[in-house]
Each structure stands twice: as structure tokens, then as C-alpha cells.
Design a protein around this motif. Sequence first.
Motif, PDB file in Angstrom:
ATOM      1  N   ILE A 191     142.030   6.925 -13.137  1.00 19.24           N
ATOM      2  CA  ILE A 191     141.304   6.839 -11.870  1.00 19.24           C
ATOM      3  C   ILE A 191     141.112   5.360 -11.573  1.00 19.24           C
ATOM      4  N   MET A 192     141.544   4.931 -10.389  1.00 23.50           N
ATOM      5  CA  MET A 192     141.419   3.527 -10.019  1.00 23.50           C
ATOM      6  C   MET A 192     140.795   3.438  -8.622  1.00 23.50           C
ATOM      7  N   PHE A 193     139.844   2.530  -8.492  1.00 24.61           N
ATOM      8  CA  PHE A 193     139.237   2.279  -7.185  1.00 24.61           C
ATOM      9  C   PHE A 193     138.615   0.897  -7.186  1.00 24.61           C
ATOM     10  N   HIS A 194     138.189   0.460  -6.013  1.00 26.00           N
ATOM     11  CA  HIS A 194     137.556  -0.846  -5.888  1.00 26.00           C
ATOM     12  C   HIS A 194     136.066  -0.723  -6.173  1.00 26.00           C
ATOM     13  N   LYS A 195     135.588  -1.633  -6.976  1.00 21.10           N
ATOM     14  CA  LYS A 195     134.160  -1.702  -7.285  1.00 21.10           C
ATOM     15  C   LYS A 195     133.437  -2.043  -5.978  1.00 21.10           C
ATOM     16  N   PRO A 196     132.375  -1.328  -5.675  1.00 24.79           N
ATOM     17  CA  PRO A 196     131.685  -1.573  -4.393  1.00 24.79           C
ATOM     18  C   PRO A 196     130.990  -2.935  -4.367  1.00 24.79           C
ATOM     19  N   HIS A 197     131.041  -3.562  -3.207  1.00 28.75           N
ATOM     20  CA  HIS A 197     130.345  -4.834  -3.013  1.00 28.75           C
ATOM     21  C   HIS A 197     130.139  -5.030  -1.524  1.00 28.75           C
ATOM     22  N   PRO A 198     129.163  -5.672  -1.042  1.00 31.41           N
ATOM     23  CA  PRO A 198     128.112  -6.340  -1.797  1.00 31.41           C
ATOM     24  C   PRO A 198     127.074  -5.369  -2.347  1.00 31.41           C
ATOM     25  N   SER A 199     127.002  -4.140  -1.798  1.00 33.48           N
ATOM     26  CA  SER A 199     126.049  -3.188  -2.374  1.00 33.48           C
ATOM     27  C   SER A 199     126.694  -2.503  -3.578  1.00 33.48           C
ATOM     28  N   ASN A 200     125.929  -1.704  -4.275  1.00 33.79           N
ATOM     29  CA  ASN A 200     126.382  -1.054  -5.493  1.00 33.79           C
ATOM     30  C   ASN A 200     126.719   0.418  -5.262  1.00 33.79           C
ATOM     31  N   ILE A 201     126.755   0.847  -3.995  1.00 29.69           N
ATOM     32  CA  ILE A 201     126.944   2.250  -3.639  1.00 29.69           C
ATOM     33  C   ILE A 201     128.438   2.547  -3.483  1.00 29.69           C
ATOM     34  N   ILE A 202     128.888   3.640  -4.132  1.00 36.40           N
ATOM     35  CA  ILE A 202     130.291   4.055  -4.046  1.00 36.40           C
ATOM     36  C   ILE A 202     130.579   4.584  -2.636  1.00 36.40           C
ATOM     37  N   LYS A 203     131.703   4.183  -2.069  1.00 37.84           N
ATOM     38  CA  LYS A 203     132.109   4.622  -0.726  1.00 37.84           C
ATOM     39  C   LYS A 203     132.399   6.125  -0.729  1.00 37.84           C
ATOM     40  N   GLY A 204     132.187   6.760   0.406  1.00 42.56           N
ATOM     41  CA  GLY A 204     132.389   8.197   0.536  1.00 42.56           C
ATOM     42  C   GLY A 204     133.811   8.634   0.222  1.00 42.56           C
ATOM     43  N   TYR A 205     134.811   7.879   0.699  1.00 39.02           N
ATOM     44  CA  TYR A 205     136.191   8.269   0.450  1.00 39.02           C
ATOM     45  C   TYR A 205     136.534   8.178  -1.036  1.00 39.02           C
TER      46      TYR A 205
END
Length: 84
Positions: free
Chosen positions: A55-69
Motif C-alpha cells: 500500500i503506497m500513498f502520500h503522507k498528509p501535509h500540512p495537516s495530519n488527516i488522511i485524504k478521503g480518496y
Amino acid sequence: MSTAEKLIARFKKLPSDFTFEEMVRLLKHLGYELENKGRTSGSRVEFHHEEYESIMFHKPHPSNIIKGYVMKQVYKQLIDNGLI
């Protein structure tokens, strides 16, 4: 209900406030290991599992919340693999 079971139940609801730390805990509980892609990876993170596709995705920034998609992609992959 254990802490891990509560985290899985929370994840299944696809909340809009699921944090990166919660995702790391969830995936580690399911047998994934966080891999650092190196200095040139930017914000990309990868989670490896011995039996299933990474599983690969971009670490969220500037907030720490994972994107919906990202939540939906991870959810689908975990369902397809029979892990949740």
C-alpha cells in the motif's frame, strides 16, 4: 472490544478525521510494515505485507488527516485482501 478492534471499526466508517498515526497503527496491526522510500521519496510512504500487495500513498501535509480518496483506496485493498 480491544483497541485494535475499535480502530478497525472506526476505519470502516471512513471518517473524515482519520489521522496518519491511526493509519500506521491500523496497518501494522494487520501485518504491514512501514518502509521509508529514502530521501528522494518526498512524502510518499509504503507499507509492505508478506502476502499481499504493498500500500503506497502520500503522507498528509500540512495537516495530519488522511485524504478521503486515500481512505477509500486503502479500504478497498484491505477488503479485497480479506483483512477487514
